[in-house]
Design a protein around this motif. Structure first.
Motif, mmCIF file in Angstrom:
data_model
loop_
_atom_site.group_PDB
_atom_site.id
_atom_site.type_symbol
_atom_site.label_atom_id
_atom_site.label_comp_id
_atom_site.label_asym_id
_atom_site.label_seq_id
_atom_site.Cartn_x
_atom_site.Cartn_y
_atom_site.Cartn_z
ATOM 1 N N SER A 247 0.868 -1.177 0.000
ATOM 2 C CA SER A 247 0.000 0.000 0.000
ATOM 3 C C SER A 247 0.899 1.219 0.000
ATOM 4 O O SER A 247 1.349 1.685 1.052
ATOM 5 C CB SER A 247 -0.898 -0.012 1.257
ATOM 6 O OG SER A 247 -1.687 1.147 1.325
ATOM 7 N N THR A 248 1.202 1.728 -1.178
ATOM 8 C CA THR A 248 2.280 2.710 -1.309
ATOM 9 C C THR A 248 1.835 4.086 -1.772
ATOM 10 O O THR A 248 2.667 4.971 -1.957
ATOM 11 C CB THR A 248 3.350 2.174 -2.286
ATOM 12 O OG1 THR A 248 2.721 1.798 -3.525
ATOM 13 C CG2 THR A 248 4.050 0.942 -1.717
ATOM 14 N N ARG A 249 0.528 4.281 -1.969
ATOM 15 C CA ARG A 249 0.051 5.622 -2.330
ATOM 16 C C ARG A 249 -0.097 6.448 -1.053
ATOM 17 O O ARG A 249 -1.000 6.224 -0.241
ATOM 18 C CB ARG A 249 -1.290 5.548 -3.061
ATOM 19 C CG ARG A 249 -1.180 5.226 -4.530
ATOM 20 C CD ARG A 249 -2.485 5.508 -5.271
ATOM 21 N NE ARG A 249 -3.590 4.718 -4.741
ATOM 22 C CZ ARG A 249 -4.719 5.242 -4.275
ATOM 23 N NH1 ARG A 249 -4.906 6.554 -4.259
ATOM 24 N NH2 ARG A 249 -5.682 4.462 -3.811
ATOM 25 N N ALA A 250 0.810 7.373 -0.861
ATOM 26 C CA ALA A 250 0.802 8.175 0.367
ATOM 27 C C ALA A 250 -0.432 9.069 0.436
ATOM 28 O O ALA A 250 -0.838 9.659 -0.573
ATOM 29 C CB ALA A 250 2.061 9.023 0.451
ATOM 30 N N ARG A 251 -1.025 9.148 1.607
ATOM 31 C CA ARG A 251 -2.170 10.043 1.813
ATOM 32 C C ARG A 251 -1.666 11.479 1.886
ATOM 33 O O ARG A 251 -0.692 11.767 2.580
ATOM 34 C CB ARG A 251 -2.915 9.661 3.093
ATOM 35 C CG ARG A 251 -4.153 10.529 3.366
ATOM 36 C CD ARG A 251 -4.917 10.039 4.573
ATOM 37 N NE ARG A 251 -5.551 8.755 4.306
ATOM 38 C CZ ARG A 251 -5.279 7.629 4.944
ATOM 39 N NH1 ARG A 251 -4.352 7.617 5.902
ATOM 40 N NH2 ARG A 251 -5.896 6.504 4.653
ATOM 41 N N PHE A 423 -1.413 5.896 4.336
ATOM 42 C CA PHE A 423 -1.437 5.515 2.923
ATOM 43 C C PHE A 423 -2.873 5.245 2.492
ATOM 44 O O PHE A 423 -3.715 4.841 3.288
ATOM 45 C CB PHE A 423 -0.565 4.277 2.699
ATOM 46 C CG PHE A 423 0.877 4.505 3.068
ATOM 47 C CD1 PHE A 423 1.789 4.926 2.127
ATOM 48 C CD2 PHE A 423 1.308 4.318 4.374
ATOM 49 C CE1 PHE A 423 3.106 5.161 2.465
ATOM 50 C CE2 PHE A 423 2.628 4.541 4.732
ATOM 51 C CZ PHE A 423 3.529 4.968 3.773
ATOM 52 N N GLU A 424 -3.128 5.457 1.215
ATOM 53 C CA GLU A 424 -4.484 5.344 0.683
ATOM 54 C C GLU A 424 -4.726 4.066 -0.098
ATOM 55 O O GLU A 424 -5.813 3.868 -0.627
ATOM 56 C CB GLU A 424 -4.790 6.557 -0.204
ATOM 57 C CG GLU A 424 -4.872 7.866 0.573
ATOM 58 C CD GLU A 424 -5.342 9.013 -0.296
ATOM 59 O OE1 GLU A 424 -5.045 8.982 -1.511
ATOM 60 O OE2 GLU A 424 -6.008 9.922 0.232
ATOM 61 N N GLN A 468 -2.726 -0.719 4.638
ATOM 62 C CA GLN A 468 -1.544 -0.520 5.469
ATOM 63 C C GLN A 468 -1.674 -1.287 6.772
ATOM 64 O O GLN A 468 -2.663 -1.185 7.492
ATOM 65 C CB GLN A 468 -1.373 0.970 5.760
ATOM 66 C CG GLN A 468 -0.166 1.313 6.611
ATOM 67 C CD GLN A 468 -0.164 2.781 7.006
ATOM 68 O OE1 GLN A 468 -1.101 3.513 6.710
ATOM 69 N NE2 GLN A 468 0.873 3.209 7.689
#
Length: 496
Positions: A247-251, A423-424, A468
């Protein structure tokens, strides 16, 4: 059970750490070790509790209770007490492929649900776990064990973090030919790029990678599926594909002034430092430096804490960490946070301990909401404006509600800001190319315990499926997904 009264006769003991003011001058792990006799005594504290909640691995009220990989904790505690280290290692490896990782970075929910903790301090489970595997490597007991027979089936694992590595290890044991694809230049995922070396030195990760390679697993770095290799081509080339991309898309934060220079996502900051350290001992300068700067970290979790520890080692001028949550109580709230839930109590993590030693106080500011960033004439961030808040939860929707407290506005000087608010979900390239179904949180949709996605031959596990989470949950899902892939390929499975 080791001794009937061990939990009453002996006190909990943890290994000492190197002093905070010493360890911020290097990037090495800072924990020391207990002696063999001390570890034996700690193993003796494990009681005959009837139902050992320490290895249940349940999710309760949003947190984890017990060990998600169901480590047979009472068994190896007893073996350590009896001096049977080799047997303890075999017991440990039955449930956990990588105890050298969890023994270092897991928050130890097992200890939070230890029965001894009901009446005193829990057993030092995490310390004993790390000691068992470290001794195993020191004594040469951990050696490659390639499968005797190959099935002829080929499996691709996308992502080499803890889920991907665990999945690959189990599938390889079953005799399948496994290739792991990693887009970074080193294997390990967040174990390598994400967790600072002060918590997990990278030769520990590489040691396990070398072992898996010797067992027959092929690792391909600098290979991004969906870019270097089309996703549908991968599915066509292999008998099964397991997605473990994390889960690597940072919020992000929607705050006025976010576009100012000097405001960075936490993982860009951490990963750059780790890579530069591994490449050149930071001599190449290819990282974001906090040296001589006023640092603000927005986010009160582990990633934010790692930003604090990294800034201290860079030589920052000051460091402050903001969290929207209230300060935790000193003791467990037995009404709202009962055993065996993980105890929500006030503690100092390694970086907060270091900041307090250097600057005289805990760097965390609780119940703080950032209202805006303000820059100078050159477009560089120079200050943050905040307000104190009261955080509640809407009983119907479960959403957090922030109520600002009038008169608590404050201005903080800042030369550099790190955003560490979670993370999003997974990145979309693979999802879109394969047309995978997603859940309401944008993760790849696959049922826990089954792991099959909406596309035939394609499975998903770890943070890419669950969001995450902890390293130990990633290992759990990687192992279980391997079991289901093996069943899919062979019709039945002997994997646990």
């Amino acid at each position: 059970m080791s001794t009937p009264t061990g939990f009453m006769d002996y006190k909990r003991e943890l290994p000492a750490d190197r002093s905070p003011l010493e360890r911020i001058n290097d990037w090495n792990e800072f924990h020391k070790h207990l002696s063999t006799e001390q570890l034996r005594t700690q193993g003796a504290r494990c009681m005959d509790c009837g139902t050992p909640y320490c290895h249940t691995g349940m999710e309760m009220t949003g947190g984890t209770s017990g060990c998600p990989v169901n480590n047979l904790i009472p068994e190896w505690n007893n073996l350590i007490y009896r001096g049977l280290w080799r047997e303890a290692l075999d017991r440990l490896h039955k449930t956990n492929n990588f105890p050298e990782f969890t023994g270092r970075v897991c928050p130890a929910p097992c200890e939070g649900s230890c029965t001894v903790g009901l009446i005193g301090d829990p057993v030092t489970i995490k310390t004993i776990e790390q000691s068992i595997i470290d001794k195993g490597f020191e004594e040469g007991w951990v050696v490659p064990q390639p499968p005797l027979v190959r099935t002829g089936k080929r499996v691709a694992v996308v992502g080499s973090g803890p889920a991907g590595m665990a999945c690959a290890a189990q599938l390889n044991k079953a005799g399948h030919t496994v290739t792991v694809f990693e887009r970074a230049d080193r294997i390990g995922g967040l174990l390598t790029y994400g967790i600072p070396t002060v918590k997990l030195e990278k030769d520990v990760v590489q040691r396990r990678v070398d072992l898996l390679e010797a067992e027959g697993i092929e690792f391909k770095t600098n290979t991004e599926i969906g870019k270097d290799i089309a996703a549908d081509q991968l599915v066509s080339d292999f008998d099964a594909v397991v997605l473990c991309g994390g889960s690597t898309r940072a919020r992000e934060v929607e705050i006025e002034g976010r576009d100012l220079k000097g405001i960075h996502l936490a993982m860009d900051y951490l990963n750059g430092t780790i890579k530069s350290y591994l490449d050149s001992n930071l001599e190449d300068g290819n990282y974001i430096s906090a040296k001589d700067k006023n640092v603000i970290v927005i986010g009160g979790g582990d990633t934010g804490t790692d930003c604090v520890g990294t800034a201290l080692r860079h030589g920052c001028k000051t460091v402050t960490q903001f969290g929207t949550h209230a300060k935790a109580p000193l003791e467990r709230d037995h009404i709202n946070n009962p055993w065996p839930q993980f105890p929500n109590v006030y503690t100092l993590d390694y970086a907060q301990e270091e900041a307090r030693a250097l600057f005289g106080e805990d760097p965390r500011q609780f119940s703080v909401l950032t209202k805006k960033f303000v820059g100078d004439e050159n477009g560089n961030v120079k200050e943050l404006h905040t307000v104190q808040i009261e955080r509640t939860v809407d009983p119907e929707t479960g959403r957090r509600i922030y109520t600002e407290i009038p008169g608590t506005e404050q201005v903080w000087p800042a030369d550099i800001v790190m955003i560490a608010v979670g993370f999003e979900g997974p990145e979309r390239t693979l999802i879109d190319q394969l047309g995978l179904e997603q859940d309401r949180r944008s993760n790849v949709k696959a049922k826990y315990g089954d792991y099959r996605t909406s596309i035939d031959k394609v499975f998903a596990a770890g943070d890419m499926r669950r969001g995450q989470s902890l390293v130990v949950w990633a290992i759990n899902e990687g192992r279980e997904a391997a079991r289901e892939v093996d069943r899919y390929l062979m019709g039945s499975t002997m994997l646990p």
